[in-house]
Structures are given as C-alpha cells and as structure tokens.
Scaffold this active site. Structure first.
Site, PDB file in Angstrom:
ATOM      1  N   GLU A 164       0.874  -1.284   8.258  1.00 18.77           N
ATOM      2  CA  GLU A 164       0.896  -2.744   8.425  1.00 18.77           C
ATOM      3  C   GLU A 164       2.017  -3.319   7.595  1.00 18.77           C
ATOM      4  O   GLU A 164       2.256  -2.882   6.461  1.00 18.77           O
ATOM      5  CB  GLU A 164      -0.402  -3.403   7.917  1.00 18.77           C
ATOM      6  CG  GLU A 164      -1.537  -3.429   8.879  1.00 18.77           C
ATOM      7  CD  GLU A 164      -2.781  -4.116   8.299  1.00 18.77           C
ATOM      8  OE1 GLU A 164      -2.654  -5.087   7.530  1.00 18.77           O
ATOM      9  OE2 GLU A 164      -3.883  -3.654   8.620  1.00 18.77           O
ATOM     10  N   ASN A 170      -0.201  -0.043   3.896  1.00 17.91           N
ATOM     11  CA  ASN A 170      -0.002  -1.425   4.345  1.00 17.91           C
ATOM     12  C   ASN A 170       0.687  -2.165   3.218  1.00 17.91           C
ATOM     13  O   ASN A 170       0.256  -2.060   2.059  1.00 17.91           O
ATOM     14  CB  ASN A 170      -1.345  -2.137   4.565  1.00 17.91           C
ATOM     15  CG  ASN A 170      -2.093  -1.631   5.775  1.00 17.91           C
ATOM     16  OD1 ASN A 170      -1.611  -0.777   6.515  1.00 17.91           O
ATOM     17  ND2 ASN A 170      -3.292  -2.174   5.981  1.00 17.91           N
ATOM     18  N   TYR A 211       2.800  -6.007   2.119  1.00 14.91           N
ATOM     19  CA  TYR A 211       3.214  -7.345   2.494  1.00 14.91           C
ATOM     20  C   TYR A 211       4.147  -7.991   1.487  1.00 14.91           C
ATOM     21  O   TYR A 211       5.006  -8.775   1.839  1.00 14.91           O
ATOM     22  CB  TYR A 211       1.975  -8.234   2.697  1.00 14.91           C
ATOM     23  CG  TYR A 211       1.186  -7.873   3.939  1.00 14.91           C
ATOM     24  CD1 TYR A 211       1.455  -8.490   5.153  1.00 14.91           C
ATOM     25  CD2 TYR A 211       0.180  -6.903   3.906  1.00 14.91           C
ATOM     26  CE1 TYR A 211       0.749  -8.165   6.303  1.00 14.91           C
ATOM     27  CE2 TYR A 211      -0.528  -6.559   5.054  1.00 14.91           C
ATOM     28  CZ  TYR A 211      -0.243  -7.201   6.254  1.00 14.91           C
ATOM     29  OH  TYR A 211      -0.936  -6.870   7.390  1.00 14.91           O
ATOM     30  N   ARG A 266      -1.979   0.688  16.779  1.00 14.37           N
ATOM     31  CA  ARG A 266      -3.027   0.937  15.792  1.00 14.37           C
ATOM     32  C   ARG A 266      -4.112  -0.119  15.986  1.00 14.37           C
ATOM     33  O   ARG A 266      -3.842  -1.319  15.875  1.00 14.37           O
ATOM     34  CB  ARG A 266      -2.443   0.858  14.376  1.00 14.37           C
ATOM     35  CG  ARG A 266      -3.489   0.963  13.302  1.00 14.37           C
ATOM     36  CD  ARG A 266      -2.907   0.997  11.886  1.00 14.37           C
ATOM     37  NE  ARG A 266      -4.015   0.924  10.960  1.00 14.37           N
ATOM     38  CZ  ARG A 266      -4.288  -0.110  10.161  1.00 14.37           C
ATOM     39  NH1 ARG A 266      -3.488  -1.154  10.109  1.00 14.37           N
ATOM     40  NH2 ARG A 266      -5.353  -0.094   9.391  1.00 14.37           N
ATOM     41  N   HIS A 291     -12.498  -1.029   9.869  1.00 16.24           N
ATOM     42  CA  HIS A 291     -11.642  -2.114   9.374  1.00 16.24           C
ATOM     43  C   HIS A 291     -12.553  -3.265   8.942  1.00 16.24           C
ATOM     44  O   HIS A 291     -12.586  -4.321   9.560  1.00 16.24           O
ATOM     45  CB  HIS A 291     -10.647  -2.527  10.459  1.00 16.24           C
ATOM     46  CG  HIS A 291      -9.472  -3.335   9.955  1.00 16.24           C
ATOM     47  ND1 HIS A 291      -8.162  -2.935  10.105  1.00 16.24           N
ATOM     48  CD2 HIS A 291      -9.407  -4.535   9.310  1.00 16.24           C
ATOM     49  CE1 HIS A 291      -7.344  -3.849   9.583  1.00 16.24           C
ATOM     50  NE2 HIS A 291      -8.086  -4.832   9.093  1.00 16.24           N
ATOM     51  N   GLU A 325      -7.625  -0.330   4.110  1.00 15.58           N
ATOM     52  CA  GLU A 325      -7.533  -1.136   2.893  1.00 15.58           C
ATOM     53  C   GLU A 325      -8.811  -1.195   2.076  1.00 15.58           C
ATOM     54  O   GLU A 325      -9.393  -2.275   1.896  1.00 15.58           O
ATOM     55  CB  GLU A 325      -7.114  -2.570   3.250  1.00 15.58           C
ATOM     56  CG  GLU A 325      -5.769  -2.661   3.889  1.00 15.58           C
ATOM     57  CD  GLU A 325      -5.204  -4.079   3.875  1.00 15.58           C
ATOM     58  OE1 GLU A 325      -5.951  -5.025   3.579  1.00 15.58           O
ATOM     59  OE2 GLU A 325      -4.011  -4.230   4.149  1.00 15.58           O
TER      60      GLU A 325
END
Ligand code: PNW
Length: 495
Positions: free
Chosen positions: A399, A329, A331, A99, A144, A189
């Site tokens: 991600e 994504n 985290y 990606r 991005h 995002e």
C-alpha cells in the site's frame, strides 16, 4: 470517456515535480504494478447471503459519532454485487495484480470452522477466477481488520485461542482458494489494528493493571500468523506453490540531526514501529531494544514481570522465517530525536516505552490527514532499512497512497505515486533493494474508516449517490495506466 484536457495535463505533469528529478530508468519487465482495496471498505452487503456481523458492523451500528460523516460500510462501493466493475477498471488500467481482502465473516459466520458459508466461498471464487482470466494476479489478504463479532465477544485478539481460530480459518481459505492464489497475506497492518482496537480507549483500568493491551493483541496475532504459515508450509505449499507474508505498516524514520544520539533514536523508532512485528517473523522474537526497555520500565512500575509478553521456545521456532517475502504499507515518515528517559506513567504508554521523540517538521507539505505529510524521499530510507535489517528480502509495497477531498483532477495524488515510485526505483537501482511489486492504495474511493467517505484515496472516483456506484478514472489512474504500460515514470526511459 476520459476528457482530453485530463490526458494533456497528465503528460505535462511528467516534467514538473517540485524540483525532484524523476528516475528515468525503466522498471524490470517482471515488476508488478497493481492496486488494493479491503473487504469492509468496498464490499457492502454487510449482512447478505449468510455473512455475519464483524466487529466493524457492530461498532458502527451502535456507536453514533464514531465516523466523521456518520456513514457506514453497509453499502460502500457495493463490490459484493459490482465486482465485475472492479475487474473492468483494473483491466482498463492494465493492472498486473489486485490486492483485496477476504471477509472472515463471509466465510465462517460463527468465526469458527463449524459452518462454512458456501455463498461466501462462491463470491471470492468468482472474483479470483475472473482476475486470473484477465491476467491480474490476485494478492489476497486473509484479514483486514474485520474480526467476526462472535470472536470479539470472546475477547478477540486478547484471547490466546484466537491463534487456533485463525489457523482453522486459514486452512479453509487454502482448501478453497489455494490452487489459484500465489500471494497470501495473513494480516493487514497489525500495528494499526492492535492500536485502533485495543489502544487507550479500549479499557483504561485494565491497561493500568495489565499493561498495554496492544502488546497482547500483537502477541496473539503473531502466534496466529505463525500457525497459519506453518499449516500452509506443511499441508499446502507443495501442491499449491504460493508465497506468504504479513503486511506490516511503517513510516520511515530519519535522525533529526547528525548526532549519534539521534541516529540511535531513529533506529529505536524503527524497531518499536516495524521491528515489533518484523523481528518475530524473521528472527523469532521481539527486537532486543523492545525487550530490554519494556522489561526495565515494567520493573520501575513495580511489576514483577515485563508488560511485553514472551514467546515460548516452540512459538519462536514457528515464527522464525515465517514469511517468503517482505510486505510493507507506507504513507509518510518522521524525524526522530533522542530525549531524556520519559518518566513512568500510570497507565503506561508506548511512547514512554519507545523513549524517543518523533515529529513531522512544519515545513513539510501537509495533506488532508493530520498524521500524514508528503515525504517521498523517505521511501528509499525505509526500503534500505528493511534490506539491511532483515537479510535483503524480496519486497512488495502492498500500500502507498494519497488522501484528498475528491475530484478527478488529482494532480497531487499523481505526483505522490510518481515520487514514491521514483524513490523506489532509486532504491532498487542504486542500493540493490529487491522490490518486485508496487500497489497503489486504493483502486477506488471507498469507506475510509473514521473519515467515512470524506477522505478519498482512489485512483478511480466512485459516485456513491449513483445506483451503480459509477467508477471514473482520475488523472492519477491515467498516469498509472501509462506507467504500467511502459514500466516507466517519465515519457522516455533508459533501459
Ligand atoms: C491503511 N496511521 O491504514 C489501511 O490498510 C487502509 O485500510 C486505509 O484505508 C489506508 O491505510 C489509508 O488510511 C492506515 O494513522 C491508517 O498511521 C492509519 C495509519 C496507518 C495506516
């Protein structure tokens, strides 16, 4: 060459994991494991071959102190020139997909489609072709965060016209690359972009009078997404057969206690963080709880209309079902508790609108990043929330990754990917969540935005002082290679 000791510790690690029993069920044979980067963070060559300035180029060159180590993305991993080295490490890992993102400013230097920069087109064509030749599926982000400065000068995502400028850009991409791209992402995002770009620091007096500009940014970005999706649908899909989504970032949110108030609060946090974008692209409009709360608070502030913009009926139609799968994504996560209605503030705040308290308990393990604690069990919560809220979509994790200060012996990053993958496998196996791909952020150490080169996310280390920006496998890369090869997180899997 890979030091032997690294290989040894990698395998020893499979058995130890802070008491977590790692899922030992093999991933389906068609499951995709890959890795990601983004244009500004790796390419360098910021003004080469007809590329124009992006908002990041401008800001970073004119704002001392903006980046922790005073660095820039001017050269970064130099992937504009060294992209073959990127392919080599993807191959070495056996990655199923890569990606990466396309820099708008390399393709359309004015931001508009009056000039198409052939050298930019050639760069990405070469990259995409080489990936295909090596059986690595390109997953392409069209944006991005690197908005052309020429468009930022006109207000960027606060200008309604961005939706048309973006749609024109998208068409150029489909025309040039669409035959070889099966997975497209319109935006990366948007929440973090709109907050970083148009949050408090942007223009406080304007926020006080017009309300949160993040909502305006989000609104125009969603309109842009819908237009780009419909163009693909109507003009390209039948010939090119690709799939498209928008990459949304979200933590997971869990109730701080078992009380029904805290459960409602966690649900509310999910809607304000993820539903804000996910609801429009699935159901055509913002979550009910956002609409009601922001309207009520806007009225209490003495405004005669809600600070949350409204979609027209036509826009709602365009937005509804404008993804072919769900891209997320993630985290970290937070616990959420109910609080009394926050007071009205001037300027208004998203915290007040959200109306709950989210926090990361002290006892959770910290990472080098303040916003981010190690909390892998929430992966299952997040995936289940997506499944139950958006009609059981196919999901790609676009991600997921772990920051440290560098070094090849990155045990905690290895653990992180393994633990998140384990909970992903649990969600697939035990809850029937349809995850079809997992993407590690990042392929290699790169320009980590405000942290510059101080924080590292790479599976590969990059020697930024060397001529060739030498890429070297870390322990996590060796583990990931093993996982890709065996589709298994431990040394012995059951089918
Ligand atoms: C993602 N947060 O950003 C981006 O897509 C990457 O470009 C970036 O390198 C990566 O995560 C690691 O930071 C985020 O503060 C940055 O919640 C910050 C947040 C979330 C996502």
């Amino acid at each position: 060459m890979v030091p032997r000791v690294l290989i040894l510790t990698t395998f020893l690690n499979l058995f130890i994991s802070n008491g977590l029993a790692i899922n030992n069920k093999r991933f389906p044979s068609n499951f995709l494991f890959g890795s990601a980067t983004s244009a500004y963070q790796v390419e360098g060559a910021w003004n080469a071959d007809g590329k124009s300035e992006s908002l990041w180029d401008r800001y970073i060159h004119t704002t001392p102190g903006f980046i922790e180590d005073g660095s820039t993305g001017d050269v970064a991993c130099n992937s504009y020139y060294l992209w073959e080295n990127d392919i080599a490490i993807l191959k070495e890992m056996g990655a199923n997909h890569y990606r990466f993102s396309i820099a708008w400013t390399r393709i359309l230097p004015t931001g508009r489609n009056d000039v198409v920069n052939e050298k930019g087109i050639t760069y990405y064509k070469n990259l995409i072709k080489a990936l295909k030749q090596n059986n690595i599926e390109p997953m392409v982000s069209m944006f991005h965060w690197d908005t052309p400065q020429a468009l930022e000068d006109l207000g960027g995502f606060l200008n309604d016209s961005i939706a048309d400028w973006y749609a024109d850009y998208a068409r150029v991409l489909y025309e040039n690359f669409g035959d070889d791209v099966k997975y497209w992402f319109t935006f990366n995002e948007p929440k973090t972009y709109c907050n970083g770009g148009y949050g408090y620091a942007y223009d406080p007096p304007r926020i006080a009078s017009e309300g949160l500009l993040e909502y305006v940014c989000a609104h125009n970005l969603l309109r842009a997404h819908a237009k780009a999706y419909r163009i693909y649908d109507q003009e390209f899909r039948s010939k090119q057969n690709g799939k498209m989504s928008i990459v949304l970032d979200s933590s997971w949110f869990g109730p701080a206690t078992n009380s029904s108030e805290d459960k409602v609060a966690a649900e509310q946090a999910f809607h304000f963080e993820l539903g804000w974008y996910a609801n429009p692209v699935h159901y055509g409009d913002y979550p009910e709880v956002m609409k009601t709360r922001i309207a009520a608070r806007s009225a209490a502030e003495g405004r005669n209309q809600s600070r949350l913009p409204e979609f027209t009926e036509e826009e709602k139609e365009q937005l509804k079902d404008s993804t072919d799968f769900f891209a997320v994504n993630t985290y970290t996560g937070s616990l959420v508790s109910a609080i009394p209605e926050p007071g009205i503030t001037d300027p208004p705040s998203r915290y007040g609108d959200m109306g709950v308290n989210s926090f990361q308990p002290d006892e959770w393990e910290s990472t080098t990043f303040g916003w981010f604690k190690y909390a892998p069990w929430g992966m299952r919560i997040l995936l289940n929330w997506i499944k139950s809220t958006y009609g059981d979509p196919e999901i790609v994790v676009t991600e997921n990754g772990y920051p440290d200060y560098g070094g090849l012996n990155d045990t905690r990053r290895l653990d992180y990917h393994r633990d998140y993958l384990s909970y992903t496998r649990d969600a697939m196996d035990q809850d029937g969540v349809k995850v079809f791909a997992y993407t590690a952020w990042s392929l290699m150490d790169n320009f980590e935005w405000f942290s510059g080169y101080t924080q590292k996310f790479g599976l590969y280390a990059v020697d930024f002082d060397s001529e060739n920006k030498t890429r070297t496998a870390k322990q996590s890369a060796l583990y990931f290679r093993q996982v890709i090869k065996t589709k298994c997180l431990v040394d012995q899997c059951v089918e």
